[in-house]
Design an enzyme around this catalytic site. Structure first.
Site, PDB file in Angstrom:
ATOM      1  N   ARG A 231       0.852  -1.181   0.000  1.00  0.00           N
ATOM      2  CA  ARG A 231       0.000   0.000   0.000  1.00  0.00           C
ATOM      3  C   ARG A 231       0.893   1.239   0.000  1.00  0.00           C
ATOM      4  O   ARG A 231       1.870   1.317   0.752  1.00  0.00           O
ATOM      5  CB  ARG A 231      -0.922   0.015   1.223  1.00  0.00           C
ATOM      6  CG  ARG A 231      -2.026  -1.032   1.176  1.00  0.00           C
ATOM      7  CD  ARG A 231      -3.050  -0.708   0.092  1.00  0.00           C
ATOM      8  NE  ARG A 231      -4.121  -1.679   0.005  1.00  0.00           N
ATOM      9  CZ  ARG A 231      -4.137  -2.708  -0.838  1.00  0.00           C
ATOM     10  NH1 ARG A 231      -3.114  -2.907  -1.657  1.00  0.00           N
ATOM     11  NH2 ARG A 231      -5.161  -3.542  -0.873  1.00  0.00           N
ATOM     12  N   GLU A 260      -1.766   7.486  -5.576  1.00  0.00           N
ATOM     13  CA  GLU A 260      -1.919   6.833  -6.877  1.00  0.00           C
ATOM     14  C   GLU A 260      -3.315   6.934  -7.467  1.00  0.00           C
ATOM     15  O   GLU A 260      -3.489   6.782  -8.684  1.00  0.00           O
ATOM     16  CB  GLU A 260      -1.518   5.363  -6.783  1.00  0.00           C
ATOM     17  CG  GLU A 260      -2.459   4.495  -5.974  1.00  0.00           C
ATOM     18  CD  GLU A 260      -2.048   3.025  -6.003  1.00  0.00           C
ATOM     19  OE1 GLU A 260      -2.855   2.210  -6.488  1.00  0.00           O
ATOM     20  OE2 GLU A 260      -0.947   2.698  -5.561  1.00  0.00           O
TER      21      GLU A 260
END
Length: 326
Positions: A231, A260
């Site tokens: 993550r 992201e």
């Protein structure tokens, strides 16, 4: 059951369509848009939503989709940090995930990042295409006998352990739930101090947010390699830039990035990059970034679709839920 599948790509349509033949009574509608407060209106008349890692499933979105009749949230991923579970429970919405989808896919991609960064095969490829056969600047190191630290040793971490043992590396593991295995269990400070390569495989929560920060970088071996295929927000990106600039961090391989959701899974080659932190990260010669493709194998996509549709089947027929998140 009618399902609205958000953040849908062509490969999602192909993998889910291939599995739908085994699940009569389930219909899928694919939406290219991500689920968020603006797109939640698309959930009208659907029983469930199917979401991926960068879809927004916060309290506001859950309130909207519940009012539209949605009773289930189907995550086609293992992580669920983007879902407000308290809000889902308050609105009587079931949440199910795909707890494991070909852990070998992510573990193998992790090793691909390690080897590419180390042996600089991406740079060698470009040189050879220009008839440049000079080896200067391509020097790497053996993984054999190196100390590699794995933070988080679930199914993906264990798959990586097996691969690294094949290289003859010494593997350290930091995980409060790790059982004895073909690795050495240690605390985080020991792992940071002793590892030549560090790979992250833990979930994102309040305790692990920015787990790798300025303090963590200061405890690492100078010139160590950091790989993150888990993550993005496990790593403090700004602290990472500082560590790269002062050469405390020698190599960085990322398949995830904390911002992201604004970048990945889309072709943005004709756009002006607005994320200055990301632009700075990819400007370093010892940084390699891939766009969250660690999961992206035929086997993993098939397993994701099969498990997601099985979760939907269990909910629709009021069966015990194998993969419920509470």
């Amino acid at each position: 059951m009618t399902i609205a599948l958000f953040s849908s790509q062509k490969y999602d349509q192909a993998s889910f369509d291939a599995c739908l033949t085994n699940h009569t009574g389930i219909t899928l509608t694919h939406f290219e848009q991500a689920l968020n407060e603006q797109s939640a209106l698309l959930c009208q008349d659907f029983d469930a939503v199917c979401v991926f890692v960068n879809d927004v499933v916060n309290e506001a979105v859950i309130k909207q989709i519940a009012a539209l009749g949605v009773k289930s949230i189907l995550l086609r991923c293992a992580g669920f940090n983007n879902v407000d579970l308290t809000a889902a429970a308050a609105h009587g919405i079931k949440v199910c995930r795909v707890p494991a989808y070909s852990p070998e896919a992510v573990a193998e991609h992790c090793v691909a990042l390690m080897l590419t960064l180390n042996r600089k095969t991406h740079k060698a490829y470009n040189r050879i295409r220009e008839d440049n056969f000079d080896l200067n600047g391509l020097l790497g190191f053996n993984l054999f006998k190196k100390t590699i630290g794995i933070i988080g040793c679930g199914k993906i971490g264990l798959a990586l352990v097996n691969i690294l043992n094949g290289f003859g590396a010494k593997v350290l593991v930091c995980d409060p739930y790790a059982e004895q295995g073909n690795y050495t269990i240690c605390d985080l400070d020991t792992l940071l101090a002793q590892s030549d390569v560090i790979s992250l495989h833990c979930p994102l929560n309040e305790q692990t947010h920015h787990l790798i920060d300025q303090q963590a970088f200061s405890k690492m071996k100078k010139g160590a390699m950091l790989i993150n295929t888990s993550r993005g927000a496990l790593v403090d990106s700004k602290a990472c830039i500082v560590a790269l600039k002062n050469k405390q961090l020698g190599y960085l391989g990322l398949d995830v990035y904390e911002q992201e959701s604004e970048l990945f899974f889309k072709n943005r080659s004709d756009e002006i990059m607005q994320d200055d932190v990301f632009s700075r990260l990819v400007s370093f010669p010892n940084v390699l970034v891939t766009g969250h493709q660690g999961f992206f194998t035929k086997e993993a996509l098939s397993e994701i679709a099969q498990t997601t549709l099985q979760n939907a089947h269990e909910i629709a027929h009021q069966l015990p839920l194998s993969n419920e998140v509470k």
